[in-house]
Design a protein around this motif. Sequence first.
Motif, PDB file in Angstrom:
ATOM      1  N   GLY A 187       0.812  -1.208   0.000  1.00  0.00           N
ATOM      2  CA  GLY A 187       0.000   0.000   0.000  1.00  0.00           C
ATOM      3  C   GLY A 187       0.846   1.258   0.000  1.00  0.00           C
ATOM      4  N   ARG A 188       0.225   2.340   0.428  1.00  0.00           N
ATOM      5  CA  ARG A 188       0.922   3.617   0.531  1.00  0.00           C
ATOM      6  C   ARG A 188       0.711   4.182   1.929  1.00  0.00           C
ATOM      7  NH1 ARG A 188       2.897   5.742  -4.112  1.00  0.00           N
ATOM      8  NH2 ARG A 188       2.321   4.688  -6.040  1.00  0.00           N
ATOM      9  N   GLY A 189       1.032   3.354   2.907  1.00  0.00           N
ATOM     10  CA  GLY A 189       0.826   3.739   4.290  1.00  0.00           C
ATOM     11  C   GLY A 189       1.968   4.561   4.831  1.00  0.00           C
ATOM     12  N   GLY A 190       2.197   4.469   6.131  1.00  0.00           N
ATOM     13  CA  GLY A 190       3.206   5.264   6.793  1.00  0.00           C
ATOM     14  C   GLY A 190       4.601   4.692   6.643  1.00  0.00           C
ATOM     15  N   ALA A 191       5.517   5.274   7.396  1.00  0.00           N
ATOM     16  CA  ALA A 191       6.920   4.902   7.298  1.00  0.00           C
ATOM     17  C   ALA A 191       7.151   3.439   7.659  1.00  0.00           C
ATOM     18  CB  ALA A 191       7.756   5.807   8.201  1.00  0.00           C
ATOM     19  N   VAL A 192       6.390   2.910   8.623  1.00  0.00           N
ATOM     20  CA  VAL A 192       6.572   1.515   9.042  1.00  0.00           C
ATOM     21  C   VAL A 192       6.253   0.567   7.891  1.00  0.00           C
ATOM     22  CG1 VAL A 192       5.777  -0.283  10.608  1.00  0.00           C
ATOM     23  CG2 VAL A 192       6.155   2.033  11.471  1.00  0.00           C
ATOM     24  N   THR A 193       5.123   0.792   7.226  1.00  0.00           N
ATOM     25  CA  THR A 193       4.736  -0.066   6.112  1.00  0.00           C
ATOM     26  C   THR A 193       5.746   0.024   4.980  1.00  0.00           C
ATOM     27  OG1 THR A 193       2.402   0.207   6.666  1.00  0.00           O
ATOM     28  CG2 THR A 193       2.909  -0.547   4.445  1.00  0.00           C
ATOM     29  N   ARG A 194       6.187   1.229   4.660  1.00  0.00           N
ATOM     30  CA  ARG A 194       7.145   1.392   3.576  1.00  0.00           C
ATOM     31  C   ARG A 194       8.471   0.712   3.911  1.00  0.00           C
ATOM     32  NH1 ARG A 194       5.188   6.550   4.263  1.00  0.00           N
ATOM     33  NH2 ARG A 194       7.211   7.374   4.958  1.00  0.00           N
ATOM     34  N   THR A 195       8.920   0.887   5.139  1.00  0.00           N
ATOM     35  CA  THR A 195      10.181   0.268   5.541  1.00  0.00           C
ATOM     36  C   THR A 195      10.081  -1.250   5.493  1.00  0.00           C
ATOM     37  OG1 THR A 195      10.666   2.148   6.979  1.00  0.00           O
ATOM     38  CG2 THR A 195      11.881   0.117   7.393  1.00  0.00           C
ATOM     39  N   ALA A 196       8.956  -1.793   5.926  1.00  0.00           N
ATOM     40  CA  ALA A 196       8.773  -3.247   5.888  1.00  0.00           C
ATOM     41  C   ALA A 196       8.883  -3.766   4.457  1.00  0.00           C
ATOM     42  CB  ALA A 196       7.416  -3.619   6.490  1.00  0.00           C
ATOM     43  N   GLY A 197       8.253  -3.068   3.509  1.00  0.00           N
ATOM     44  CA  GLY A 197       8.335  -3.500   2.124  1.00  0.00           C
ATOM     45  C   GLY A 197       9.738  -3.401   1.560  1.00  0.00           C
ATOM     46  N   LEU A 198      10.429  -2.302   1.862  1.00  0.00           N
ATOM     47  CA  LEU A 198      11.792  -2.131   1.368  1.00  0.00           C
ATOM     48  C   LEU A 198      12.754  -3.128   2.004  1.00  0.00           C
ATOM     49  CD1 LEU A 198      11.876   1.766   1.291  1.00  0.00           C
ATOM     50  CD2 LEU A 198      11.816   0.222  -0.670  1.00  0.00           C
ATOM     51  N   LEU A 199      12.498  -3.517   3.247  1.00  0.00           N
ATOM     52  CA  LEU A 199      13.311  -4.558   3.876  1.00  0.00           C
ATOM     53  C   LEU A 199      13.183  -5.879   3.129  1.00  0.00           C
ATOM     54  CD1 LEU A 199      12.928  -4.128   7.750  1.00  0.00           C
ATOM     55  CD2 LEU A 199      15.052  -4.091   6.432  1.00  0.00           C
ATOM     56  N   LEU A 200      11.974  -6.213   2.701  1.00  0.00           N
ATOM     57  CA  LEU A 200      11.783  -7.457   1.950  1.00  0.00           C
ATOM     58  C   LEU A 200      12.577  -7.434   0.654  1.00  0.00           C
ATOM     59  CD1 LEU A 200       7.974  -8.200   2.437  1.00  0.00           C
ATOM     60  CD2 LEU A 200       9.924  -9.147   3.683  1.00  0.00           C
ATOM     61  N   ALA A 201      12.613  -6.267   0.003  1.00  0.00           N
ATOM     62  CA  ALA A 201      13.404  -6.164  -1.230  1.00  0.00           C
ATOM     63  C   ALA A 201      14.892  -6.352  -0.930  1.00  0.00           C
ATOM     64  CB  ALA A 201      13.156  -4.807  -1.882  1.00  0.00           C
ATOM     65  N   LYS A 202      15.376  -5.773   0.184  1.00  0.00           N
ATOM     66  CA  LYS A 202      16.773  -5.959   0.578  1.00  0.00           C
ATOM     67  C   LYS A 202      17.057  -7.430   0.889  1.00  0.00           C
ATOM     68  CE  LYS A 202      18.475  -1.648   0.853  1.00  0.00           C
ATOM     69  NZ  LYS A 202      19.701  -1.202   0.134  1.00  0.00           N
ATOM     70  N   ILE A 203      16.124  -8.074   1.558  1.00  0.00           N
ATOM     71  CA  ILE A 203      16.307  -9.487   1.900  1.00  0.00           C
ATOM     72  C   ILE A 203      16.347 -10.341   0.640  1.00  0.00           C
ATOM     73  CG2 ILE A 203      15.149 -11.454   2.979  1.00  0.00           C
ATOM     74  CD1 ILE A 203      14.192  -9.493   5.161  1.00  0.00           C
ATOM     75  N   ALA A 204      15.488 -10.013  -0.326  1.00  0.00           N
ATOM     76  CA  ALA A 204      15.492 -10.758  -1.585  1.00  0.00           C
ATOM     77  C   ALA A 204      16.833 -10.603  -2.298  1.00  0.00           C
ATOM     78  CB  ALA A 204      14.351 -10.273  -2.478  1.00  0.00           C
ATOM     79  N   ASP A 205      17.402  -9.402  -2.271  1.00  0.00           N
ATOM     80  CA  ASP A 205      18.724  -9.197  -2.871  1.00  0.00           C
ATOM     81  C   ASP A 205      19.774 -10.051  -2.161  1.00  0.00           C
ATOM     82  OD1 ASP A 205      17.637  -7.375  -4.617  1.00  0.00           O
ATOM     83  OD2 ASP A 205      18.235  -5.607  -3.462  1.00  0.00           O
ATOM     84  N   LEU A 206      19.670 -10.127  -0.836  1.00  0.00           N
ATOM     85  CA  LEU A 206      20.596 -10.946  -0.063  1.00  0.00           C
ATOM     86  C   LEU A 206      20.498 -12.410  -0.481  1.00  0.00           C
ATOM     87  CD1 LEU A 206      22.545 -11.399   2.365  1.00  0.00           C
ATOM     88  CD2 LEU A 206      20.484 -11.610   3.795  1.00  0.00           C
TER      89      LEU A 206
END
Length: 476
Positions: A290-309
């Motif tokens: 979605g387009r929620g707050g900083a927590v939601t955005r950070t959670a999504g970006l963390l998943l992308a970082k984990i996928a890169d790992l």
Amino acid sequence: MARRRGPARHVDPADLGTYQQAVRRVLTCDLITATRPRPGTLDQVLRWADHMAEDLRTLFGHTLIATTDHVRLVREIDELDPTQRQVFSRKGRPFDRRRLAYLCLMLATFQRSQIEISLGDLVAQFTPAANAVDGLGYDPTDSAHKSALVDAAHWLLERGALHLSDGSLEAWARGQGQADALFDIDHELCEILFRPARPVQHLGSVAGLLSDPVKEGADRERAARRARRLLVEHPVVHYADLDPEVAAALRTKGPAEDVARMTGLVVERRAEGVLLADPTGLFTDRPFPGRGGAVTRTAGLLLAKIADLFETSWAALTHMDVPGPAQEHAELVAQVDAGLPLHGVVGELAWTGHEEPAPAPAGPARNAPLVERERLEGMVADLFTEFGPASFTNTWQQDPHGLLDAALVLLCDLRLVHAVPGGILVMPQALRYRNIQGALPERPDTGMLPLGPLDQAHPAPEHDAADAHQTEGTTP
């Protein structure tokens, strides 16, 4: 003409979409009234009340309470779910134990009241009951106690169980002069808000409120009902988490497809399990990303970082068994039972709940890669460097570790990761979000960081069994 069988069999095909929308409303809204969740919803749902009541009873074992003034679904509950705390909350803040206790005591107080009650009289009746509970109590001079009482009252006001006819709760909480408030009580609505499966005064364990487990040799329809209930309650249902009979029912075509026809959702099957995906992103209590707050955005970006790992270091990662849900559930039951006042239980009438151990899981223990806490902190630091601290709002720009903690709580609630000492275990469905990207807007900085999937014109290749079990950008 052959008669249609299964859910919605009495619904004309031209009206099926409207029926499915009404079903989704009932399943996602704790209470529907003339104004909740919005005007017009009650009429849309009542049109299909009879058909829904039959389908919900047949497919799930649920009971639909529908009157001209309100609609509420009374669920058969299979397990305690700590992620449902948002049902009891105010302004996005989940109730703590004090607020939950005050809410229950207020409902009990209303049973001895007439149609109308003042806040002063409510407090006078409520205080002795609260003080009789060890460790609870109510002190009118304690601002934290008054705040908890106000939050519980507002929860009832928002659902129409109380109607404020005069005065102000906030003025009373601030202690302004002789401030008071006058309420009208909707006793019928109060009654349906609290509908336990069994009398709570006769429970020796909270497990007594749960549906009986499906035992070996149980009839297939009972196992299928439980499978359907799990599908609409959880983002993903893994075969390894289920009793053998329920797993067998879910592997066959029928239970998931019945729920899909009734709700309009889409069945997705993988080697690990099944989910019902919602392309609209509305059939959920926790939209993600979605387009929620900083927590939601950070959670999504963390998943992308984990996928890169994973793409660069999969072989070097530590893999661990994911703790079984039966063990976790038993620990949660024990925590709740520790607070039960057993001295008030009538032994001859007591319902002790599940006495037999849960059946073994249907398959081998799940194994998942571990991402250590230190590595996660490094990922968040990289995000702060990439986007700038101001992009994560004033709340978090000086607290990256606190933001990480909040993001991990969200991901655990969504069952995308599993918290363990020292880090997290990443579940297969988390890779569904491997293509998430963040981009700063081309406008003055407002502290908001948009978040969304990559251009779908160039989708990533399928990961088969490792792929996740929900629609991109939604949580079923």
